[in-house]
Design an enzyme around this catalytic site. Structure first.
Site, short mmCIF file in Angstrom:
data_model
loop_
_atom_site.label_atom_id
_atom_site.label_comp_id
_atom_site.label_asym_id
_atom_site.label_seq_id
_atom_site.Cartn_x
_atom_site.Cartn_y
_atom_site.Cartn_z
N ASP A 189 -6.76 -6.64 2.84
CA ASP A 189 -6.82 -7.06 4.24
C ASP A 189 -7.99 -6.40 4.98
O ASP A 189 -8.25 -6.72 6.14
CB ASP A 189 -5.49 -6.85 4.95
CG ASP A 189 -5.14 -5.41 5.30
OD1 ASP A 189 -6.04 -4.55 5.39
OD2 ASP A 189 -3.94 -5.14 5.51
N ASP B 89 -7.46 -2.07 0.19
CA ASP B 89 -6.50 -3.07 0.66
C ASP B 89 -7.29 -4.33 0.97
O ASP B 89 -8.23 -4.29 1.77
CB ASP B 89 -5.80 -2.53 1.91
CG ASP B 89 -4.68 -3.43 2.42
OD1 ASP B 89 -4.80 -4.66 2.30
OD2 ASP B 89 -3.70 -2.90 2.96
N ASP C 14 -2.89 3.54 8.00
CA ASP C 14 -1.79 3.93 7.10
C ASP C 14 -1.52 5.43 7.11
O ASP C 14 -1.19 6.02 6.07
CB ASP C 14 -2.07 3.45 5.67
CG ASP C 14 -2.08 1.94 5.55
OD1 ASP C 14 -1.67 1.26 6.51
OD2 ASP C 14 -2.49 1.42 4.50
N HIS D 228 0.79 -1.23 0.00
CA HIS D 228 0.00 0.00 0.00
C HIS D 228 0.83 1.28 0.00
O HIS D 228 0.26 2.37 -0.07
CB HIS D 228 -0.99 -0.01 1.17
CG HIS D 228 -2.35 0.49 0.79
ND1 HIS D 228 -3.48 0.25 1.53
CD2 HIS D 228 -2.78 1.24 -0.26
CE1 HIS D 228 -4.54 0.81 0.95
NE2 HIS D 228 -4.13 1.42 -0.13
N HIS E 251 -6.15 -1.13 8.34
CA HIS E 251 -5.17 -0.23 8.94
C HIS E 251 -5.36 1.19 8.40
O HIS E 251 -5.79 1.37 7.26
CB HIS E 251 -3.75 -0.72 8.61
CG HIS E 251 -3.55 -2.18 8.91
ND1 HIS E 251 -3.78 -3.16 7.95
CD2 HIS E 251 -3.15 -2.81 10.03
CE1 HIS E 251 -3.52 -4.35 8.50
NE2 HIS E 251 -3.15 -4.17 9.75
N ASP F 8 -9.61 -0.54 4.45
CA ASP F 8 -8.39 -1.12 4.99
C ASP F 8 -8.62 -1.51 6.45
O ASP F 8 -9.41 -0.86 7.15
CB ASP F 8 -7.27 -0.07 4.92
CG ASP F 8 -5.87 -0.66 4.90
OD1 ASP F 8 -5.65 -1.68 5.58
OD2 ASP F 8 -4.99 -0.07 4.23
N HIS G 118 4.51 1.35 3.93
CA HIS G 118 3.10 1.05 3.59
C HIS G 118 2.16 1.45 4.72
O HIS G 118 0.94 1.51 4.50
CB HIS G 118 2.91 -0.41 3.18
CG HIS G 118 2.89 -1.42 4.29
ND1 HIS G 118 2.30 -2.66 4.15
CD2 HIS G 118 3.37 -1.39 5.56
CE1 HIS G 118 2.43 -3.34 5.28
NE2 HIS G 118 3.06 -2.60 6.14
#
Length: 313
Positions: free
Chosen positions: A239, A237, A137, A110, A135, A133, A150
């Site tokens: 995830d 993302d 980020d 990412h 996360h 996401d 990332h």
């Protein structure tokens, strides 16, 4: 499958698929194989069957940009390599976006968002960004515990991070009021503080459970695109999805979006007629079993198709 019509900001049914086979923003090898696996699965052909003209730039020469030495600078690992790759990709993405093409970027880790957001927003400066996401980020170089880029791209793109010598080319092109998150569930304390202090629209899995995915998408758009008249960039993302849905990714976190919740986001954005770019990031075919890789690649392709208007009816 039927398709919805697309798009208020694009000149025609042209999709530029940008491969970003890059793993330098995090420590796990294999994520650089993601773009090719998505293409080998037939993504370009699938989009053509939907009526799009598709161009593909694999960017399989990114390793040539790797410097002989790349020491940690201001706590960030591989800063030269990440910067060189993302700056190259940003120029490519900007060129396609300015030609009125839909830009579909396949990652890669990412950190590539440094390129996608820079390129798309150079062409669509009033755009807004929906970040899907587990996360946030949005760590700064000073705050990141891992040193992996990332986990930091949004701090550079919003101007929260400035002064890193390797990323001076990254402009603070994204206003915090035009950024929204869905799917968060693994957030550093610094990031929580940042999200609160700047009143950033951030919906965790708790909010998805509480209100449902439809209301969450509407709430995000109400904040970052209230009149539904601005271009939208989606950065997804994988995830963000629960590991049972997309297991082959580098930082899986239990309790994520279901298959349908992830697809609904893409479908709903396509229905607005405002989506101009999408990123499908962090597919790592080197992780998990062949069956898990197949499942993750299959989901990545179907998310991309939904961004371009594939619908159930």
């Amino acid at each position: 499958m039927m398709t919805v019509e697309h798009n208020k900001f694009l000149s025609g049914k042209q999709v530029a698929v940008i491969g970003a086979p890059f793993n330098g923003g995090q420590p796990q090898a294999g994520v650089e194989q993601g773009p090719l696996r998505l293409v080998e699965f037939g993504l370009a052909n699938q989009l053509e069957e939907m009526g799009y003209n598709v161009s593909y730039e694999p960017n399989d020469d990114l390793d040539s940009l790797k410097p002989a030495e790349d020491p940690v600078v201001q706590n960030l690992k591989n800063p030269k390599f990440v910067s060189r790759v993302t700056q190259k990709l940003a120029g490519q993405i900007e060129q396609h976006a300015k030609q009125g093409e839909f830009v579909l970027t396949l990652g890669g880790d990412h950190s590539v968002a440094l390129a996608t957001v820079s390129g798309v927003f150079a062409a669509h400066p009033n755009a807004c960004l929906l970040w899907i996401d587990a996360h946030a980020d949005i760590n700064t170089p000073e705050a990141t515990e891992s040193g992996n880029v990332h986990g930091c791209p949004l701090s550079f793109l919003t101007g929260l991070s400035q002064g890193h010598p390797e990323f001076a080319w990254v402009k603070p092109i994204l206003d915090l009021g035009r950024l929204a998150y869905i799917g968060l569930r693994d957030i550093d304390n610094f990031e929580k503080k940042t999200l609160r202090e700047h009143n950033i629209m951030a919906l965790s899995m708790h909010h998805v459970d509480k209100w449902g995915i439809g209301k969450c998408v509407e709430m995000c758009l109400d904040r970052i695109n209230p009149n539904r008249d601005l271009p939208i960039h989606l950065s997804f993302d994988v995830d963000a999805l629960d590991p049972t849905v997309a297991p082959s990714t580098g930082t899986p976190v239990r309790g994520g979006l279901t298959f349908r919740e992830g697809h609904y986001i893409c479908e709903a954005l396509a229905e607005t007629g405002l989506l101009v770019a999408a990123d499908i990031m962090e597919v790592n075919p080197s992780l998990e079993s062949d069956e898990a890789v197949f499942k993750t690649v299959q989901v990545g392709c179907s998310l991309a198709r939904c961004c371009l208007g594939e619908s159930l009816l």
